[in-house]
Write an enzyme that holds these catalytic residues in place. Structure first.
Site, PDB file in Angstrom:
ATOM      1  N   ASP A 130       0.850  -1.187   0.000  1.00 50.38           N
ATOM      2  CA  ASP A 130       0.000   0.000   0.000  1.00 50.38           C
ATOM      3  C   ASP A 130       0.889   1.242   0.000  1.00 50.38           C
ATOM      4  OD1 ASP A 130      -3.221   0.509   1.058  1.00 50.38           O
ATOM      5  OD2 ASP A 130      -1.810   2.187   1.091  1.00 50.38           O
ATOM      6  N   ILE A 131       0.525   2.254  -0.801  1.00 48.88           N
ATOM      7  CA  ILE A 131       1.363   3.468  -0.866  1.00 48.88           C
ATOM      8  C   ILE A 131       1.268   4.314   0.405  1.00 48.88           C
ATOM      9  CG2 ILE A 131       1.935   4.152  -3.224  1.00 48.88           C
ATOM     10  CD1 ILE A 131      -0.723   5.698  -3.265  1.00 48.88           C
TER      11      ILE A 131
ATOM     12  N   ASN B 161     -12.819  -3.198   2.861  1.00 48.54           N
ATOM     13  CA  ASN B 161     -13.697  -2.045   3.062  1.00 48.54           C
ATOM     14  C   ASN B 161     -14.721  -2.062   1.939  1.00 48.54           C
ATOM     15  OD1 ASN B 161     -12.088  -1.148   5.237  1.00 48.54           O
ATOM     16  ND2 ASN B 161     -10.680  -0.134   3.826  1.00 48.54           N
TER      17      ASN B 161
ATOM     18  N   HIS C  80     -10.379  -5.493  -3.155  1.00 53.63           N
ATOM     19  CA  HIS C  80      -9.056  -5.756  -2.593  1.00 53.63           C
ATOM     20  C   HIS C  80      -9.185  -6.008  -1.106  1.00 53.63           C
ATOM     21  CE1 HIS C  80      -9.789  -1.415  -2.320  1.00 53.63           C
ATOM     22  NE2 HIS C  80      -9.073  -1.438  -1.203  1.00 53.63           N
TER      23      HIS C  80
ATOM     24  N   HIS D 250      -6.930  -5.804   2.541  1.00 53.01           N
ATOM     25  CA  HIS D 250      -5.754  -5.248   3.202  1.00 53.01           C
ATOM     26  C   HIS D 250      -5.184  -6.300   4.152  1.00 53.01           C
ATOM     27  CE1 HIS D 250      -6.757  -0.856   2.381  1.00 53.01           C
ATOM     28  NE2 HIS D 250      -7.906  -1.448   2.100  1.00 53.01           N
TER      29      HIS D 250
HETATM   30  P1  AMP Z   1      -9.828   1.219   0.346  1.00 55.95           P
HETATM   31  O1  AMP Z   1     -10.174   2.355   1.264  1.00 55.95           O
HETATM   32  O2  AMP Z   1     -10.077  -0.114   0.976  1.00 55.95           O
HETATM   33  O3  AMP Z   1     -10.443   1.368  -1.027  1.00 55.95           O
HETATM   34  O4  AMP Z   1      -8.256   1.282   0.223  1.00 55.95           O
HETATM   35  C1  AMP Z   1      -7.560   1.737  -0.896  1.00 55.95           C
HETATM   36  C2  AMP Z   1      -6.090   1.655  -0.537  1.00 55.95           C
HETATM   37  O5  AMP Z   1      -5.335   1.732  -1.726  1.00 55.95           O
HETATM   38  C3  AMP Z   1      -5.597   2.777   0.391  1.00 55.95           C
HETATM   39  O6  AMP Z   1      -5.032   2.180   1.565  1.00 55.95           O
HETATM   40  C4  AMP Z   1      -4.552   3.499  -0.454  1.00 55.95           C
HETATM   41  O7  AMP Z   1      -3.451   3.957   0.302  1.00 55.95           O
HETATM   42  C5  AMP Z   1      -4.141   2.436  -1.464  1.00 55.95           C
HETATM   43  N1  AMP Z   1      -3.663   2.909  -2.751  1.00 55.95           N
HETATM   44  C6  AMP Z   1      -4.225   3.854  -3.533  1.00 55.95           C
HETATM   45  N2  AMP Z   1      -3.534   4.004  -4.681  1.00 55.95           N
HETATM   46  C7  AMP Z   1      -2.503   3.119  -4.611  1.00 55.95           C
HETATM   47  C8  AMP Z   1      -1.411   2.780  -5.470  1.00 55.95           C
HETATM   48  N3  AMP Z   1      -1.245   3.401  -6.656  1.00 55.95           N
HETATM   49  N4  AMP Z   1      -0.550   1.832  -5.067  1.00 55.95           N
HETATM   50  C9  AMP Z   1      -0.693   1.234  -3.878  1.00 55.95           C
HETATM   51  N5  AMP Z   1      -1.702   1.486  -3.026  1.00 55.95           N
HETATM   52  C10 AMP Z   1      -2.582   2.422  -3.378  1.00 55.95           C
END
Ligand code: AMP
Ligand code: ZN
Length: 114
Positions: free
Chosen positions: A31-32, A88, A101, A103
């Site tokens: 995760d970024i 989520n 996805h 986490h």
């Molecule tokens: P959600 O709230 O479950 O949709 O989580 C989306 C997650 O994706 C968040 O924790 C972000 O930090 C992560 N995220 C968004 N863009 C990227 C990316 N390009 N590479 C890696 N993680 C990302």
């Protein structure tokens, strides 16, 4: 594939990511914005918008995601200590990216969700 989906772009190699695992069904990358020392996203290659969109045909995929999560947790030394695997779902669930996805969080004591 939806053109504006960042996770589809990562899967297609059109956007960068730090992969930790890949196979025919899923990819996993860091995760970024990590919320814990280990914060990995496990993402099906298939574009499923959110958990409510799963069907009977996704049963194997969902089981596979859990097996991959445990494999990654073991590889990173988290299996003994424990970890969290979360999805989520939609707005009130805190979903931001509408490509299914999970986490994988660990490496510190996690508190109850709120
Ligand atoms: P959600 O709230 O479950 O949709 O989580 C989306 C997650 O994706 C968040 O924790 C972000 O930090 C992560 N995220 C968004 N863009 C990227 C990316 N390009 N590479 C890696 N993680 C990302
Ligand atoms: Zn997608």
């Amino acid at each position: 594939m939806p053109q504006d989906c960042i996770f589809c772009k990562i899967i297609a190699g059109e956007a960068p990511a730090e992969f930790v695992y890949q196979d025919d069904l899923v990819v996993a990358f860091k995760d970024i914005r990590p919320a814990a020392p280990v914060h990995i996203l496990i993402v099906p290659r298939k574009h499923i918008p959110d958990l409510t969109a799963i069907t009977e045909e996704d049963k194997e995929l969902l089981g596979h995601i859990h097996l991959v999560a445990v494999k990654i947790a073991k590889d990173l030394g988290l299996a003994e200590r424990g970890f969290r695997l979360i999805n989520n779902c939609k707005e009130e669930g805190g979903q931001v990216i509408y490509h299914l996805h999970f986490h994988l969080l660990g490496g510190r004591q996690l508190r109850l969700l709120g």
